[in-house]
Design an enzyme around this catalytic site. Sequence first.
Site, mmCIF file in Angstrom:
data_model
loop_
_atom_site.group_PDB
_atom_site.id
_atom_site.type_symbol
_atom_site.label_atom_id
_atom_site.label_comp_id
_atom_site.label_asym_id
_atom_site.label_seq_id
_atom_site.Cartn_x
_atom_site.Cartn_y
_atom_site.Cartn_z
ATOM 1 N N TYR A 161 -3.842 48.988 67.454
ATOM 2 C CA TYR A 161 -5.197 48.888 68.055
ATOM 3 C C TYR A 161 -5.188 47.882 69.191
ATOM 4 C CZ TYR A 161 -5.969 50.389 63.224
ATOM 5 O OH TYR A 161 -5.707 51.198 62.006
ATOM 6 N N HIS A 219 -13.240 49.275 60.404
ATOM 7 C CA HIS A 219 -14.291 50.068 59.507
ATOM 8 C C HIS A 219 -15.529 50.540 60.389
ATOM 9 C CE1 HIS A 219 -12.732 48.974 55.386
ATOM 10 N NE2 HIS A 219 -11.740 49.698 55.882
HETATM 11 N N1 GLY Z 1 -10.630 54.396 54.348
HETATM 12 C C1 GLY Z 1 -10.023 53.172 53.882
HETATM 13 C C2 GLY Z 1 -8.901 52.919 53.899
HETATM 14 O O1 GLY Z 1 -8.147 53.570 54.873
HETATM 15 O O2 GLY Z 1 -8.266 52.129 53.165
#
Ligand code: GLY
Length: 461
Positions: free
Chosen positions: A393, A255
């Site tokens: 990742y 995030h």
């Molecule tokens: N953009 C937040 C998610 O992909 O859950």
Amino acid sequence: MKTILAVLLLTVSAYGQPLKLDPDVFAKRRHAFIEKMEPGSVALFASKPEYDRNLDVKYEYRQESNFYYLSGFEEPESILLLAPSHPRFKYVLFLRKRDPRRETWEGPRSGTEGARTVFHADTAFVIEDFDSHIWDFSNNDGALYYGFGVNPEIDGKIKSLFVDGRSGRNKAILDPATVVDEMRLVKNEGDWSMGLKKAIDISVEAHNEAFKAIRPGIYEYEVQALFEYVYRKNGSPRNAYPCIIGSGQNATILHYETNTRQMQRGELVLMDCAAEYGGYAADITRTVPVSGTFTKEQKEIYRIVLDAQNAGMKMVKPGATLGVISAAIDTVLAEGLLRLGLIKSSNDRRLFSLHGYSHWIGLEVHDVGGYTRKGKEITLEPGMVFTIEPGLYIRPAVFDLMKERGYSDGEIGQIRARAEPYLNIGVRIEDDILVTPEGYRNLSEGVPRGISEVEAQMKRR
Ligand code: GLY
Ligand code: MN
Ligand code: MN
């Protein structure tokens, strides 16, 4: 005056085609909710509070989603009442009174007249009269539907009136979410035409524009600005969630929202960005090479994620579950990680994939609806809309986690050497999927995903 008010209140936004709210859609939703209410009950929905940002400045206001879903009404300091047993007034709004001086500063308020003429309430009162008028609608029989936790001030009012309040008024309190969440889970033509489609279309356009703008030397915030320009230009009032533009190793921070880094040749940039429109959220992620061409190692990781996403999509049809989709994705990710020698066992795939692969979308980006019913996983039905978003990742922190999972120092050393060419690669691909009677539609397919399609779109700069 009435017409002007109606036009102002029933349109959203400036540029592009303004959104026309359809009162019939809200009426149908209220009707469907009322059908499910217990006999003799009433339902109350609190508006979201306004929050101070700093002196004389408030955070941008957004109505609570259930309130909006059932009314289209977007003003703060309001309460929506549904009273199906009342002989005349089944849909009532309590709202701010008109105030010409405040309206000069803040814009028009609906007032009780607008509540009736524009939002089709059977009747309306100023919010100050809630405590006295509520007893016209609610009697000793039947339950109260009310969801605590939206607005602390209104929670206090409801508690003092219905819980601690006058003797004989102690009602059974039911959570309206048990009814509304189920309604919101399955989308229909109303959701589609009043924002869901356009939220996704605008986001698709923004991603395609971003592809064309990305080049070595550009800052993450410049790409964010481009996304937000395309949203606003098309009448979207706000992002569906904070824009994530993660270049280089920032692509491995799930995030990441800082968006301040300058992009370098040879890196990937992960863009998880989408618009809100008519209250509906899209949710789209693409990962592209800053130079316009994937390196060999980037392609290897990207290909695994893309194959995993395609394997997940293939499973989508009525009667399937998100669990089945997730399992198909896990299989492909695990095979890929094993092939590259980055894990010992397929059980360890989550060391690199980190997050879940699907969630409902709608008026919330992580929408309501729950994932189980009576302890069993929900099966997909036509009209459900959700994301499929696998990712990998490759970040240095993973080696500490391997130690915790019982990998020996020798094994970690070998994996570290194999992972070296892939270090700091983060790839997520996320699309918005509608379940149809025949299978599914990828609503965000307008943004390229295939390796050569991504590279071709980037060359259109
Ligand atoms: N953009 C937040 C998610 O992909 O859950
Ligand atoms: Mn998502
Ligand atoms: Mn996302």
